[in-house]
Write a protein that holds these residues in place. Structure first.
Motif, short mmCIF file in Angstrom:
data_model
loop_
_atom_site.label_atom_id
_atom_site.label_comp_id
_atom_site.label_asym_id
_atom_site.label_seq_id
_atom_site.Cartn_x
_atom_site.Cartn_y
_atom_site.Cartn_z
N ASP A 8 0.82 -1.22 0.00
CA ASP A 8 0.00 0.00 0.00
C ASP A 8 0.85 1.27 0.00
O ASP A 8 0.40 2.32 -0.44
N TRP A 9 2.08 1.18 0.50
CA TRP A 9 2.97 2.33 0.53
C TRP A 9 3.70 2.53 -0.80
O TRP A 9 4.23 3.61 -1.05
N LYS A 10 3.75 1.50 -1.63
CA LYS A 10 4.56 1.57 -2.85
C LYS A 10 4.26 2.79 -3.73
O LYS A 10 5.20 3.47 -4.16
N PRO A 11 3.01 3.09 -4.06
CA PRO A 11 2.78 4.27 -4.91
C PRO A 11 3.24 5.58 -4.27
O PRO A 11 3.67 6.50 -4.96
N ILE A 12 3.19 5.64 -2.96
CA ILE A 12 3.56 6.86 -2.26
C ILE A 12 5.07 7.07 -2.25
O ILE A 12 5.55 8.20 -2.34
N ILE A 13 5.83 5.98 -2.19
CA ILE A 13 7.29 6.09 -2.09
C ILE A 13 8.00 5.73 -3.39
O ILE A 13 9.21 5.49 -3.39
N HIS A 14 7.28 5.74 -4.49
CA HIS A 14 7.88 5.35 -5.77
C HIS A 14 9.13 6.17 -6.08
O HIS A 14 10.13 5.63 -6.57
N ARG A 15 9.14 7.46 -5.77
CA ARG A 15 10.31 8.30 -6.05
C ARG A 15 11.50 7.89 -5.20
O ARG A 15 12.64 7.97 -5.64
N VAL A 16 11.25 7.44 -3.99
CA VAL A 16 12.33 6.97 -3.10
C VAL A 16 12.95 5.70 -3.67
O VAL A 16 14.18 5.56 -3.71
N ILE A 17 12.11 4.80 -4.15
CA ILE A 17 12.60 3.55 -4.74
C ILE A 17 13.39 3.84 -6.01
O ILE A 17 14.46 3.27 -6.24
N GLU A 18 12.90 4.74 -6.82
CA GLU A 18 13.61 5.14 -8.04
C GLU A 18 14.96 5.77 -7.71
O GLU A 18 15.95 5.53 -8.39
N SER A 19 15.00 6.54 -6.64
CA SER A 19 16.25 7.15 -6.20
C SER A 19 17.27 6.07 -5.79
O SER A 19 18.46 6.19 -6.11
N LYS A 20 16.82 5.04 -5.12
CA LYS A 20 17.72 3.95 -4.72
C LYS A 20 18.22 3.21 -5.95
O LYS A 20 19.41 2.86 -6.03
N ALA A 21 17.37 2.99 -6.93
CA ALA A 21 17.79 2.33 -8.17
C ALA A 21 18.85 3.18 -8.88
O ALA A 21 19.85 2.65 -9.37
#
Length: 93
Positions: A8-21
């Motif tokens: 449920d948090w994934k759409p909210i933190i998508h930019r954080v995940i992209e930053s880690k990638a």
């Protein structure tokens, strides 16, 4: 604080995940995508605890190490190779 399933948090933190990638790409880890980072977190970090607060999920993303990510990718590669070998063995019959 609200607790939710990590999915449920994934759409909210998508930019954080992209930053880690992007961080992993800058360190030379190859073709890292946000999806592979997310899957690594699901398999390696959140395998037991999947109900979390937003700040805990973001913290886990930021603390994901290159070593843990490479361990995940290596296991995925081995499993994929085993699958392909199994398919080849069955189709050669």
């Amino acid at each position: 604080m609200i607790e939710k399933h990590v999915e449920d948090w994934k759409p909210i933190i998508h930019r954080v995940i992209e930053s880690k990638a992007e961080e992993f790409r800058l360190f030379g880890y190859g073709d890292v995508t946000a999806e592979t980072v997310w899957n690594c977190l699901l398999v390696k970090v959140w395998r037991k605890e999947k109900i979390m607060k937003l700040h805990e999920v973001v913290e886990d993303v930021f603390h994901l190490s290159g070593h843990l990510y490479m361990s995940y990718i290596t296991m995925e590669t081995y499993q994929s190779d085993d699958l392909m070998a199994s398919i080849a063995a069955v189709t050669d019959l």
